[in-house]
Design an enzyme around this catalytic site. Structure first.
Site, PDB file in Angstrom:
ATOM      1  N   SER A  44      -7.426  -9.718 -15.433  1.00  0.00           N
ATOM      2  CA  SER A  44      -6.794  -9.061 -14.287  1.00  0.00           C
ATOM      3  C   SER A  44      -5.767  -9.940 -13.585  1.00  0.00           C
ATOM      4  CB  SER A  44      -7.856  -8.607 -13.282  1.00  0.00           C
ATOM      5  OG  SER A  44      -8.646  -9.718 -12.866  1.00  0.00           O
ATOM      6  N   GLY A  96     -10.735  -7.396 -16.481  1.00  0.00           N
ATOM      7  CA  GLY A  96     -12.107  -7.524 -16.937  1.00  0.00           C
ATOM      8  C   GLY A  96     -12.267  -8.226 -18.267  1.00  0.00           C
ATOM      9  N   ASN A 112     -13.510 -14.447 -16.169  1.00  0.00           N
ATOM     10  CA  ASN A 112     -14.588 -13.455 -16.138  1.00  0.00           C
ATOM     11  C   ASN A 112     -15.842 -13.968 -16.830  1.00  0.00           C
ATOM     12  OD1 ASN A 112     -13.317 -11.383 -14.637  1.00  0.00           O
ATOM     13  ND2 ASN A 112     -12.106 -10.861 -16.435  1.00  0.00           N
ATOM     14  N   ASP A 165      -9.859  -8.703  -1.703  1.00  0.00           N
ATOM     15  CA  ASP A 165     -11.066  -9.154  -2.410  1.00  0.00           C
ATOM     16  C   ASP A 165     -11.192 -10.675  -2.434  1.00  0.00           C
ATOM     17  OD1 ASP A 165      -9.266 -10.008  -4.396  1.00  0.00           O
ATOM     18  OD2 ASP A 165      -9.929  -8.532  -5.869  1.00  0.00           O
ATOM     19  N   HIS A 203      -7.979 -11.949  -6.290  1.00  0.00           N
ATOM     20  CA  HIS A 203      -6.761 -11.612  -7.038  1.00  0.00           C
ATOM     21  C   HIS A 203      -5.512 -11.840  -6.195  1.00  0.00           C
ATOM     22  CE1 HIS A 203      -9.913  -9.289  -9.123  1.00  0.00           C
ATOM     23  NE2 HIS A 203      -9.196  -9.609 -10.191  1.00  0.00           N
TER      24      HIS A 203
END
Length: 182
Positions: A4, A41, A70, A151, A154
């Protein structure tokens, strides 16, 4: 090839660092095509599944690997991540591509032993395979809330140029000679 962080998560794709890289290359007279094979992801294992077909289809001169974050966030055993990254680099190099590995770090809440092993694996694998390395891809944005989405993980659109500026010094030596813009 990334997750991502390179797939422009949460922002328009044309404002992501990979699109900005493509623009910079064109503006500076490089005759290259940029293919963004990043998926939100994605893990190193998923990358291993997809990479052979991508290498065959695009036959890249350079592969930028931005994978592993991840895996770390999921608590994957660091030797597994290292092995996967090693295979990703080897597959790319076997097809004649130069490789740039974008290293990652984890938040401290994963514990000192795990984060230390995770943080070191990018340098270990890059050195073992003689691949170029950006030690910490998120270096310029990770601790700057104004450059992150809500978040806190990111980068937002304002953070994307900082990602590109982090990658550029290690990517530029891998590029073919510039050609004059017509």
């Amino acid at each position: 090839m990334g997750d991502s962080l390179s797939a422009a998560y949460g922002i328009p794709s044309d404002r992501g660092w990979v699109a900005l890289l493509d623009q910079r290359l064109q503006q500076r007279g490089y005759s290259v095509d940029v293919v963004n094979a990043s998926i939100s992801g994605e893990t190193t294992q998923g990358g291993l599944t997809r990479l052979p077909a991508l290498l065959s289809e695009h036959q890249p001169a350079i592969v930028v690997l931005e994978l592993g974050a991840n895996d770390g966030l999921r608590g994957t055993f660091p030797p597994v991540i290292r092995s996967n990254l090693d295979q990703l680099i080897r597959l790319s190099q076997d097809q004649g591509a130069k490789v740039l590995v974008l290293g990652m770090r984890l938040p401290p809440n994963y514990g000192p032993a795990y984060t230390r092993r995770f943080d070191g694996l990018f340098q270990e694998v890059a050195e073992a395979r003689q691949a170029a390395l950006v030690p910490f891809f998120m270096e310029r944005v990770a601790l700057a809330p104004e450059l992150l989405l809500d978040d806190g993980l990111h980068p937002n659109a304002a953070g994307q140029p900082h990602l590109l500026d982090t990658v550029w010094p290690d990517l530029q030596p891998l590029l073919p000679p510039q050609t004059a813009a017509e």
